[in-house]
Design a protein around this motif. Structure first.
Motif, PDB file in Angstrom:
ATOM      1  N   ALA A  83       1.234  -8.777  -2.231  1.00  0.00           N
ATOM      2  CA  ALA A  83      -0.023  -9.531  -2.284  1.00  0.00           C
ATOM      3  C   ALA A  83      -0.851  -9.115  -3.496  1.00  0.00           C
ATOM      4  N   VAL A  84      -0.861  -7.829  -3.816  1.00  0.00           N
ATOM      5  CA  VAL A  84      -1.600  -7.349  -4.985  1.00  0.00           C
ATOM      6  C   VAL A  84      -1.033  -7.992  -6.251  1.00  0.00           C
ATOM      7  N   ILE A  85       0.282  -7.995  -6.380  1.00  0.00           N
ATOM      8  CA  ILE A  85       0.915  -8.593  -7.560  1.00  0.00           C
ATOM      9  C   ILE A  85       0.618 -10.085  -7.616  1.00  0.00           C
ATOM     10  N   SER A  86       0.687 -10.756  -6.480  1.00  0.00           N
ATOM     11  CA  SER A  86       0.414 -12.197  -6.427  1.00  0.00           C
ATOM     12  C   SER A  86      -1.025 -12.512  -6.806  1.00  0.00           C
ATOM     13  N   ILE A  87      -1.955 -11.768  -6.262  1.00  0.00           N
ATOM     14  CA  ILE A  87      -3.375 -12.027  -6.547  1.00  0.00           C
ATOM     15  C   ILE A  87      -3.704 -11.700  -7.998  1.00  0.00           C
ATOM     16  N   ALA A  88      -3.176 -10.600  -8.517  1.00  0.00           N
ATOM     17  CA  ALA A  88      -3.414 -10.268  -9.931  1.00  0.00           C
ATOM     18  C   ALA A  88      -2.839 -11.363 -10.833  1.00  0.00           C
ATOM     19  N   THR A  89      -1.684 -11.887 -10.468  1.00  0.00           N
ATOM     20  CA  THR A  89      -1.073 -12.970 -11.251  1.00  0.00           C
ATOM     21  C   THR A  89      -1.960 -14.201 -11.219  1.00  0.00           C
ATOM     22  N   SER A  90      -2.455 -14.540 -10.039  1.00  0.00           N
ATOM     23  CA  SER A  90      -3.331 -15.706  -9.916  1.00  0.00           C
ATOM     24  C   SER A  90      -4.669 -15.483 -10.626  1.00  0.00           C
ATOM     25  N   LEU A  91      -5.178 -14.267 -10.597  1.00  0.00           N
ATOM     26  CA  LEU A  91      -6.408 -13.982 -11.341  1.00  0.00           C
ATOM     27  C   LEU A  91      -6.197 -14.241 -12.827  1.00  0.00           C
TER      28      LEU A  91
END
Length: 186
Positions: A83-91
């Motif tokens: 989730a951290v990787i996904s959210i950072a990517t989306s940010l």
């Protein structure tokens, strides 16, 4: 040789017996030991954020997208690090905004939270602009990256996204970590 081995074994057995005779009465009066299994929390040793960190103020729409990413991550059976990787990517890709076609400002045909492209096989425009679908598509790519759990965030994200700016994801790791910590159990 057989006699030497047997004498050695008898000596060891004798010492063990003597230790039990003397220690047994002492141990019998000691405080009882709780034999219930103890749960031990083990945290993943995720790499520390790299470089200078960026931060944005997140509005209600962006918070809803964070929650959608977390829900899709949980549904995929993946850990908080995903989730951290996904959210950072989306940010990095959209500032957590579910972007439609931006006209001349559009990067080719990139859409949605992850700026995925229909022409690159990510799905239809309708699918890519569905936060649950786009997150699941991203996570499917992440699962195919050997060792993603132990990689630097920017390396894992770049392997999935294939961005022209491969190091840009790193700047969002701290905010993504904070957002996951805030919303993972909500």
């Amino acid at each position: 040789m057989n006699t030497i081995f047997r004498k050695s074994m008898l000596s060891v057995a004798g010492l063990a017996f003597a230790g039990g005779v003397f220690a047994g009465p002492i141990a019998a009066h000691a405080n009882p030991v709780d034999t219930k299994p103890v749960a031990v929390a083990v945290q993943s040793a995720a790499p520390k954020p790299q470089g200078e960190q960026s931060h944005i103020t997140v509005n209600d729409e962006q918070t809803a997208n964070v929650k959608a990413i977390i829900a899709a991550t949980k549904k995929a059976g993946m850990p908080e690090r995903a989730a951290v990787i996904s959210i950072a990517t989306s940010l990095q890709e959209s500032k957590l905004e579910n972007l439609g076609h931006l006209g001349d400002a559009n990067d080719h045909d990139s859409l949605g939270l992850f700026q995925q492209r229909p022409t690159s096989g990510w799905g239809t425009p309708e699918q890519i602009t569905d936060p649950a679908y786009s997150t699941t598509a991203f996570l499917k790519g992440l699962k195919q990256v050997d060792g993603w759990q132990d990689m630097a965030l920017t390396e894992a994200a770049q392997t999935v996204q294939v961005s022209a700016y491969p190091d840009a994801y790193a700047q969002w790791e701290q905010q993504a970590t904070d957002l996951v910590a805030q919303h993972w159990n909500s």
